[in-house]
Design a protein around this motif. Structure first.
Motif, PDB file in Angstrom:
ATOM      1  N   ASN A   1       0.853  -1.194   0.000  1.00  0.00           N
ATOM      2  CA  ASN A   1       0.000   0.000   0.000  1.00  0.00           C
ATOM      3  C   ASN A   1       0.886   1.240   0.000  1.00  0.00           C
ATOM      4  O   ASN A   1       0.972   1.949   1.003  1.00  0.00           O
ATOM      5  CB  ASN A   1      -0.916   0.018   1.231  1.00  0.00           C
ATOM      6  N   PRO A   2       1.571   1.506  -1.125  1.00  0.00           N
ATOM      7  CA  PRO A   2       2.532   2.608  -1.134  1.00  0.00           C
ATOM      8  C   PRO A   2       1.875   3.937  -0.749  1.00  0.00           C
ATOM      9  O   PRO A   2       0.792   4.268  -1.217  1.00  0.00           O
ATOM     10  CB  PRO A   2       3.049   2.646  -2.568  1.00  0.00           C
ATOM     11  N   THR A   3       2.576   4.667   0.125  1.00  0.00           N
ATOM     12  CA  THR A   3       2.025   5.892   0.691  1.00  0.00           C
ATOM     13  C   THR A   3       3.138   6.919   0.892  1.00  0.00           C
ATOM     14  O   THR A   3       4.273   6.562   1.185  1.00  0.00           O
ATOM     15  CB  THR A   3       1.369   5.588   2.065  1.00  0.00           C
ATOM     16  N   ILE A   4       2.774   8.183   0.736  1.00  0.00           N
ATOM     17  CA  ILE A   4       3.661   9.283   1.100  1.00  0.00           C
ATOM     18  C   ILE A   4       3.032   9.975   2.299  1.00  0.00           C
ATOM     19  O   ILE A   4       1.832  10.279   2.291  1.00  0.00           O
ATOM     20  CB  ILE A   4       3.855  10.270  -0.060  1.00  0.00           C
ATOM     21  N   TYR A   5       3.844  10.198   3.328  1.00  0.00           N
ATOM     22  CA  TYR A   5       3.378  10.832   4.559  1.00  0.00           C
ATOM     23  C   TYR A   5       4.009  12.205   4.720  1.00  0.00           C
ATOM     24  O   TYR A   5       5.210  12.368   4.497  1.00  0.00           O
ATOM     25  CB  TYR A   5       3.759   9.993   5.779  1.00  0.00           C
ATOM     26  N   LYS A   6       3.212  13.165   5.146  1.00  0.00           N
ATOM     27  CA  LYS A   6       3.686  14.484   5.551  1.00  0.00           C
ATOM     28  C   LYS A   6       3.729  14.449   7.072  1.00  0.00           C
ATOM     29  O   LYS A   6       2.721  14.147   7.715  1.00  0.00           O
ATOM     30  CB  LYS A   6       2.712  15.546   5.051  1.00  0.00           C
ATOM     31  N   LEU A   7       4.897  14.720   7.655  1.00  0.00           N
ATOM     32  CA  LEU A   7       5.102  14.576   9.099  1.00  0.00           C
ATOM     33  C   LEU A   7       5.495  15.908   9.747  1.00  0.00           C
ATOM     34  O   LEU A   7       6.221  16.706   9.151  1.00  0.00           O
ATOM     35  CB  LEU A   7       6.202  13.552   9.379  1.00  0.00           C
ATOM     36  N   ASP A   8       5.065  16.080  10.972  1.00  0.00           N
ATOM     37  CA  ASP A   8       5.444  17.231  11.784  1.00  0.00           C
ATOM     38  C   ASP A   8       6.802  16.916  12.419  1.00  0.00           C
ATOM     39  O   ASP A   8       6.911  15.973  13.203  1.00  0.00           O
ATOM     40  CB  ASP A   8       4.388  17.459  12.866  1.00  0.00           C
TER      41      ASP A   8
ATOM     42  N   ALA B   1      -0.615  14.482   7.109  1.00  0.00           N
ATOM     43  CA  ALA B   1      -1.423  14.026   5.976  1.00  0.00           C
ATOM     44  C   ALA B   1      -0.752  12.794   5.383  1.00  0.00           C
ATOM     45  O   ALA B   1       0.438  12.552   5.607  1.00  0.00           O
ATOM     46  CB  ALA B   1      -1.541  15.126   4.926  1.00  0.00           C
ATOM     47  N   SER B   2      -1.521  12.024   4.639  1.00  0.00           N
ATOM     48  CA  SER B   2      -0.940  10.892   3.910  1.00  0.00           C
ATOM     49  C   SER B   2      -1.663  10.749   2.581  1.00  0.00           C
ATOM     50  O   SER B   2      -2.834  11.109   2.455  1.00  0.00           O
ATOM     51  CB  SER B   2      -1.044   9.600   4.718  1.00  0.00           C
ATOM     52  N   PHE B   3      -0.928  10.263   1.591  1.00  0.00           N
ATOM     53  CA  PHE B   3      -1.456  10.118   0.248  1.00  0.00           C
ATOM     54  C   PHE B   3      -1.066   8.765  -0.311  1.00  0.00           C
ATOM     55  O   PHE B   3       0.132   8.470  -0.417  1.00  0.00           O
ATOM     56  CB  PHE B   3      -0.873  11.198  -0.672  1.00  0.00           C
TER      57      PHE B   3
ATOM     58  N   GLU C   1       7.097  14.012 -10.467  1.00  0.00           N
ATOM     59  CA  GLU C   1       6.786  15.204  -9.704  1.00  0.00           C
ATOM     60  C   GLU C   1       5.462  14.920  -9.016  1.00  0.00           C
ATOM     61  O   GLU C   1       4.500  14.484  -9.660  1.00  0.00           O
ATOM     62  CB  GLU C   1       6.672  16.431 -10.592  1.00  0.00           C
ATOM     63  N   ILE C   2       5.395  15.134  -7.705  1.00  0.00           N
ATOM     64  CA  ILE C   2       4.246  14.728  -6.895  1.00  0.00           C
ATOM     65  C   ILE C   2       3.534  15.959  -6.340  1.00  0.00           C
ATOM     66  O   ILE C   2       4.170  16.837  -5.751  1.00  0.00           O
ATOM     67  CB  ILE C   2       4.716  13.814  -5.744  1.00  0.00           C
ATOM     68  N   ASP C   3       2.224  16.008  -6.533  1.00  0.00           N
ATOM     69  CA  ASP C   3       1.420  17.094  -5.989  1.00  0.00           C
ATOM     70  C   ASP C   3       1.449  17.009  -4.460  1.00  0.00           C
ATOM     71  O   ASP C   3       1.086  15.978  -3.887  1.00  0.00           O
ATOM     72  CB  ASP C   3      -0.020  16.986  -6.499  1.00  0.00           C
ATOM     73  N   MET C   4       1.872  18.073  -3.801  1.00  0.00           N
ATOM     74  CA  MET C   4       2.048  18.065  -2.352  1.00  0.00           C
ATOM     75  C   MET C   4       0.729  18.170  -1.580  1.00  0.00           C
ATOM     76  O   MET C   4       0.722  18.064  -0.361  1.00  0.00           O
ATOM     77  CB  MET C   4       3.009  19.171  -1.935  1.00  0.00           C
ATOM     78  N   ASN C   5      -0.378  18.370  -2.275  1.00  0.00           N
ATOM     79  CA  ASN C   5      -1.686  18.433  -1.624  1.00  0.00           C
ATOM     80  C   ASN C   5      -2.503  17.166  -1.804  1.00  0.00           C
ATOM     81  O   ASN C   5      -3.381  16.883  -0.998  1.00  0.00           O
ATOM     82  CB  ASN C   5      -2.488  19.629  -2.151  1.00  0.00           C
ATOM     83  N   THR C   6      -2.224  16.419  -2.879  1.00  0.00           N
ATOM     84  CA  THR C   6      -3.036  15.228  -3.172  1.00  0.00           C
ATOM     85  C   THR C   6      -2.227  13.942  -3.266  1.00  0.00           C
ATOM     86  O   THR C   6      -2.791  12.860  -3.187  1.00  0.00           O
ATOM     87  CB  THR C   6      -3.786  15.396  -4.500  1.00  0.00           C
ATOM     88  N   GLY C   7      -0.919  14.047  -3.508  1.00  0.00           N
ATOM     89  CA  GLY C   7      -0.098  12.873  -3.732  1.00  0.00           C
ATOM     90  C   GLY C   7      -0.159  12.368  -5.160  1.00  0.00           C
ATOM     91  O   GLY C   7       0.506  11.400  -5.512  1.00  0.00           O
ATOM     92  N   ASN C   8      -0.951  13.027  -6.012  1.00  0.00           N
ATOM     93  CA  ASN C   8      -1.049  12.618  -7.418  1.00  0.00           C
ATOM     94  C   ASN C   8       0.248  12.945  -8.146  1.00  0.00           C
ATOM     95  O   ASN C   8       0.931  13.916  -7.826  1.00  0.00           O
ATOM     96  CB  ASN C   8      -2.208  13.325  -8.111  1.00  0.00           C
TER      97      ASN C   8
END
Length: 188
Positions: free
Chosen positions: A73-80, A88-90, A118-125
């Motif tokens: 389940n490949p995912t990109i995570y935005k971390l504090d 957020a995660s995409f 190039e990855i959209d930082m709001n959607t992960g698309n």
């Protein structure tokens, strides 16, 4: 070599990033994110990464950390960075391993595909992609002028070499030329 120190808990590091103050390291085997003092290697913070498996890449956008997980389940995570918590995660369609933030853009490379995205930082698309010439890109970093990429033989047929690329994202298609294990376009 100017200096060195032992990796946290003597585990191999899968992803590493410097945020201007601290060194951030991902340990895939233990699902840990370490914040280290770059002067001596002392652990400043240790956080558990989301989802618990196959964590790899890490990059810093000036405010937040971005982390990749490449499993089924490949995912990109935005971390504090102050607490390691998920902002957020995409889900992404291809398992991004290497990730890097450059000039307001998030870029990622998959271990199974010969493209940089190039990855959209709001959607992960995926916004765009460009053919890439380094097999099994396990990590990358931007030095302000060049993109550096490592080809690893961790599990697959990488080259165990670090490549300095004179890369500028243009969005223009590039003709690929295949030669043995390396896709050449252009490569000295």
């Amino acid at each position: 070599v100017v200096d060195s120190f032992q990796t946290p808990n003597n585990y191999p590091i899968s992803g590493m990033e410097h945020d201007g103050n601290s060194l951030w390291c991902v340990i895939e085997a233990t699902n840990d994110l370490f914040e280290l003092n770059p002067n001596n290697g002392n652990v400043i913070n240790n956080y558990t990464l989301p989802n618990g498996q196959n964590g790899w890449g890490i990059t810093f956008d000036g405010t937040n950390l971005w982390h990749t997980q490449w499993n089924n389940n490949p995912t990109i995570y935005k971390l504090d960075p102050s607490n390691g918590q998920e902002i957020a995660s995409f889900p992404v369609s291809k398992g991004v391993v290497a990730i890097e933030y450059t000039s307001g853009r998030l870029h990622g490379m998959s271990k199974d595909y010969d493209y940089m995205y190039e990855i959209d930082m709001n959607t992960g698309n995926y916004i765009d992609s460009v053919a890439w010439c380094v097999p099994y890109p396990a990590g990358m970093t931007w030095d302000g002028s060049n993109l550096w990429c490592v080809s690893s033989k961790i599990l697959y047929s990488g080259l165990e070499r670090v490549f300095k690329m004179g890369f500028v994202w243009t969005g223009e298609p590039v003709e690929e030329k295949h030669h043995q294990e390396l896709v050449v376009w252009p490569n000295p």
